[in-house]
Design a protein around this motif. Structure first.
Motif, PDB file in Angstrom:
ATOM      1  N   GLY A 192       0.709  -0.690  -0.103  1.00 10.31           N
ATOM      2  CA  GLY A 192      -0.013   0.334  -0.129  1.00 10.31           C
ATOM      3  C   GLY A 192       1.021   1.400  -0.182  1.00 10.31           C
ATOM      4  O   GLY A 192       0.909   2.282   0.242  1.00 10.31           O
ATOM      5  N   TRP A 193       1.474   1.014  -0.432  1.00 13.84           N
ATOM      6  CA  TRP A 193       3.273   2.677  -0.025  1.00 13.84           C
ATOM      7  C   TRP A 193       2.591   3.127  -1.256  1.00 13.84           C
ATOM      8  O   TRP A 193       1.866   2.142  -2.428  1.00 13.84           O
ATOM      9  N   HIS A 194       3.157   4.022  -1.987  1.00 14.81           N
ATOM     10  CA  HIS A 194       3.117   4.848  -2.588  1.00 14.81           C
ATOM     11  C   HIS A 194       5.047   4.902  -3.767  1.00 14.81           C
ATOM     12  O   HIS A 194       6.195   5.636  -2.274  1.00 14.81           O
ATOM     13  N   LEU A 195       5.076   5.806  -4.438  1.00 15.91           N
ATOM     14  CA  LEU A 195       5.879   6.183  -5.238  1.00 15.91           C
ATOM     15  C   LEU A 195       6.280   7.685  -4.511  1.00 15.91           C
ATOM     16  O   LEU A 195       4.934   8.457  -5.114  1.00 15.91           O
ATOM     17  N   GLN A 196       7.306   8.474  -4.456  1.00 16.05           N
ATOM     18  CA  GLN A 196       7.157   9.796  -4.305  1.00 16.05           C
ATOM     19  C   GLN A 196       8.735  10.301  -5.648  1.00 16.05           C
ATOM     20  O   GLN A 196       9.431   9.188  -5.642  1.00 16.05           O
ATOM     21  N   LEU A 197       7.812  11.078  -6.589  1.00 11.28           N
ATOM     22  CA  LEU A 197       8.547  11.659  -7.464  1.00 11.28           C
ATOM     23  C   LEU A 197       8.865  12.701  -7.552  1.00 11.28           C
ATOM     24  O   LEU A 197       8.406  13.258  -7.696  1.00 11.28           O
ATOM     25  N   HIS A 198      10.354  13.429  -7.394  1.00 14.67           N
ATOM     26  CA  HIS A 198      11.486  14.608  -7.816  1.00 14.67           C
ATOM     27  C   HIS A 198      11.975  14.354  -8.686  1.00 14.67           C
ATOM     28  O   HIS A 198      12.676  13.576  -9.341  1.00 14.67           O
TER      29      HIS A 198
ATOM     30  N   VAL B 215       2.960  10.189  -5.747  1.00 15.64           N
ATOM     31  CA  VAL B 215       3.190  11.650  -5.175  1.00 15.64           C
ATOM     32  C   VAL B 215       4.498  12.727  -6.122  1.00 15.64           C
ATOM     33  O   VAL B 215       5.114  12.173  -6.331  1.00 15.64           O
ATOM     34  N   PHE B 216       3.674  13.735  -6.511  1.00 19.20           N
ATOM     35  CA  PHE B 216       5.031  14.752  -7.261  1.00 19.20           C
ATOM     36  C   PHE B 216       5.305  15.571  -6.326  1.00 19.20           C
ATOM     37  O   PHE B 216       4.518  16.265  -5.556  1.00 19.20           O
ATOM     38  N   ASP B 217       6.293  15.570  -6.264  1.00 23.01           N
ATOM     39  CA  ASP B 217       7.281  16.432  -5.374  1.00 23.01           C
ATOM     40  C   ASP B 217       6.873  18.145  -5.871  1.00 23.01           C
ATOM     41  O   ASP B 217       6.947  18.769  -7.343  1.00 23.01           O
ATOM     42  N   HIS B 218       6.546  19.246  -4.976  1.00 16.51           N
ATOM     43  CA  HIS B 218       7.132  20.655  -5.428  1.00 16.51           C
ATOM     44  C   HIS B 218       6.402  21.524  -5.985  1.00 16.51           C
ATOM     45  O   HIS B 218       8.054  21.908  -7.221  1.00 16.51           O
ATOM     46  N   MET B 219       5.082  20.971  -6.453  1.00 18.87           N
ATOM     47  CA  MET B 219       4.438  21.760  -7.151  1.00 18.87           C
ATOM     48  C   MET B 219       5.410  20.522  -8.934  1.00 18.87           C
ATOM     49  O   MET B 219       4.420  21.811  -9.811  1.00 18.87           O
TER      50      MET B 219
ATOM     51  N   LYS C 106       2.537  17.618  -3.590  1.00 21.93           N
ATOM     52  CA  LYS C 106       3.327  18.514  -2.659  1.00 21.93           C
ATOM     53  C   LYS C 106       3.388  19.993  -2.813  1.00 21.93           C
ATOM     54  O   LYS C 106       4.289  20.373  -3.602  1.00 21.93           O
ATOM     55  N   LEU C 107       2.883  20.762  -2.085  1.00 18.44           N
ATOM     56  CA  LEU C 107       2.801  22.354  -2.247  1.00 18.44           C
ATOM     57  C   LEU C 107       4.135  22.747  -1.459  1.00 18.44           C
ATOM     58  O   LEU C 107       3.810  22.793   0.047  1.00 18.44           O
ATOM     59  N   SER C 108       5.035  22.698  -1.752  1.00 20.78           N
ATOM     60  CA  SER C 108       6.063  22.377  -1.075  1.00 20.78           C
ATOM     61  C   SER C 108       7.780  23.073  -2.095  1.00 20.78           C
ATOM     62  O   SER C 108       7.229  23.088  -3.432  1.00 20.78           O
ATOM     63  N   GLY C 109       8.440  23.670  -1.368  1.00 20.16           N
ATOM     64  CA  GLY C 109       9.672  24.154  -2.706  1.00 20.16           C
ATOM     65  C   GLY C 109       9.366  25.575  -4.306  1.00 20.16           C
ATOM     66  O   GLY C 109       9.559  25.094  -4.803  1.00 20.16           O
ATOM     67  N   ALA C 110       8.565  26.120  -2.823  1.00 17.84           N
ATOM     68  CA  ALA C 110       8.556  27.576  -3.547  1.00 17.84           C
ATOM     69  C   ALA C 110       9.724  27.863  -4.297  1.00 17.84           C
ATOM     70  O   ALA C 110       9.321  28.552  -4.909  1.00 17.84           O
ATOM     71  N   TYR C 111      10.696  27.970  -3.260  1.00 15.68           N
ATOM     72  CA  TYR C 111      11.773  28.819  -3.902  1.00 15.68           C
ATOM     73  C   TYR C 111      12.523  28.063  -4.967  1.00 15.68           C
ATOM     74  O   TYR C 111      13.622  28.688  -5.428  1.00 15.68           O
ATOM     75  N   LEU C 112      12.046  26.682  -5.673  1.00 16.05           N
ATOM     76  CA  LEU C 112      13.222  25.906  -6.388  1.00 16.05           C
ATOM     77  C   LEU C 112      13.099  26.751  -7.351  1.00 16.05           C
ATOM     78  O   LEU C 112      13.418  26.027  -8.560  1.00 16.05           O
TER      79      LEU C 112
ATOM     80  N   ILE D 120       5.303  32.164  -8.419  1.00 20.25           N
ATOM     81  CA  ILE D 120       5.104  31.310  -7.736  1.00 20.25           C
ATOM     82  C   ILE D 120       3.576  31.144  -8.226  1.00 20.25           C
ATOM     83  O   ILE D 120       3.092  30.010  -7.820  1.00 20.25           O
ATOM     84  N   ASP D 121       2.909  31.573  -7.246  1.00 16.60           N
ATOM     85  CA  ASP D 121       1.552  32.171  -6.943  1.00 16.60           C
ATOM     86  C   ASP D 121       0.483  31.892  -7.891  1.00 16.60           C
ATOM     87  O   ASP D 121      -0.569  30.580  -7.667  1.00 16.60           O
ATOM     88  N   PRO D 122       0.775  31.580  -9.622  1.00 19.89           N
ATOM     89  CA  PRO D 122      -0.204  31.610 -10.183  1.00 19.89           C
ATOM     90  C   PRO D 122       0.049  29.830  -9.991  1.00 19.89           C
ATOM     91  O   PRO D 122      -1.548  29.246 -10.675  1.00 19.89           O
ATOM     92  N   VAL D 123       1.226  29.124  -9.977  1.00 20.80           N
ATOM     93  CA  VAL D 123       1.405  27.689 -10.287  1.00 20.80           C
ATOM     94  C   VAL D 123       0.187  27.265  -9.028  1.00 20.80           C
ATOM     95  O   VAL D 123      -0.484  25.915  -8.628  1.00 20.80           O
TER      96      VAL D 123
END
Length: 295
Positions: free
Chosen positions: A149-155, A176-180, A209-215, A228-231
């Motif tokens: 029941g695990w997931h794949l997290q993709l950066h 799970v999609f990393d950093h928007m 994930k809503l994360s890593g706005a600075y990336l 990043i706001d529109p994204v």
């Protein structure tokens, strides 16, 4: 939106924050993306010093979050000992982890990781530098972990998502999609990865994930990451029930100037404009994704 008046606080490690967030924090709020770098464990790649569990507890005190998801960094390759140790330190009822593994991992190891709080496997392939895994491992490993029941997290980069569209559409595990989804600016949601990830989110078996706005921001902290706001808002409109929020502490990709974690937390208020949606992203969605109990 409910906001509390900012007040001075002590500096926390690997953060530029000098005030608490203006936004109030709901009970059981989850920081769904952070890394622990503990010098007690052998590193195989460059690391961040003093990013221990004790340090992160100060971040939790700053933000008021209770639940956490520790993501295995490249530093430790496929040795997940530091991540398991951090889960145990922070508490198994309120903490989960994401491992890095190769497809030849034994069934016994998978069971031990599951018992230790691991709920997914990360493929961090946005750059080849110090990458412990490859695209050729994704599907095989997905089939290994599906029964758990695990997931794949993709950066991955946005271009990489598009290039591997067929693979993503046939994987048997949640994604799970990393950093928007790392949509590059100035194009943002015009990139074809936005439509692809939106399609996967709409299927009800993927998360972002809503994360890593600075990336990917061009204006940076000085501009409060406004580009990043529109994204971020597009993701909130598209799939509020499939989003989680993460700090990305200790911000390993920003060695020269650490972001303000209070600002990063307040961005979620700015993006959602709605207390109910924000509660869903901070509490309800991560509880479903990571299996936190409704206590």
């Amino acid at each position: 939106m409910s906001e509390a008046r900012a007040a001075p606080v002590l500096r926390v490690p690997n953060s530029a924050a000098d005030t608490v967030p203006r936004s109030t924090t709901p009970a059981h709020a989850c920081d769904a993306h952070l890394h622990i770098y503990d010098p007690r464990f052998q590193a195989i790649a460059p690391t961040v010093e003093h990013a221990t569990v004790a340090d992160y507890r100060r971040v939790q005190a700053l933000l008021g979050t209770r639940r956490a998801v520790i993501v295995q960094p490249r530093t430790y390759g496929t040795d997940n000992s530091a991540t398991l140790d951090a889960i145990a330190q922070l508490g198994a009822t309120t903490t989960r982890g994401i491992a890095v593994l190769h497809p030849d991992v034994t069934d016994d190891t998978l069971q031990k990781l599951d018992a230790g709080g691991i709920r997914g496997v990360r493929f961090s392939l946005y750059t080849h530098a110090n990458a412990a895994v490859g695209f050729d491992m994704v599907e095989t490993l997905a089939r290994r972990i599906a029964e758990l029941g695990w997931h794949l997290q993709l950066h991955w980069t946005a271009d990489q998502f598009v290039a591997h569209r067929d693979l993503l559409l046939r994987l048997p595990t949640p994604l799970v999609f990393d950093h928007m989804a790392r949509l590059p600016l100035p194009g943002g949601i015009a990139h074809p990865a936005f439509a692809l990830v939106s399609e996967l989110l709409a299927r009800g078996n993927s998360w972002l994930k809503l994360s890593g706005a600075y990336l990917d921001s061009i204006v940076g902290e000085a501009g409060r990451y406004a580009d990043i706001d529109p994204v971020a808002r597009a993701w909130v409109r598209a799939a509020p029930e499939r989003l989680v929020w993460g700090s990305d502490w200790p911000h390993f990709t920003e060695p020269d100037h650490k972001p303000d974690d209070s600002l990063l937390f307040d961005l979620l208020t700015h993006w959602t404009g709605d207390d109910a949606v924000r509660h869903r992203i901070l509490v309800d969605n991560p509880a479903r994704l990571y299996g936190f109990a409704n206590d």
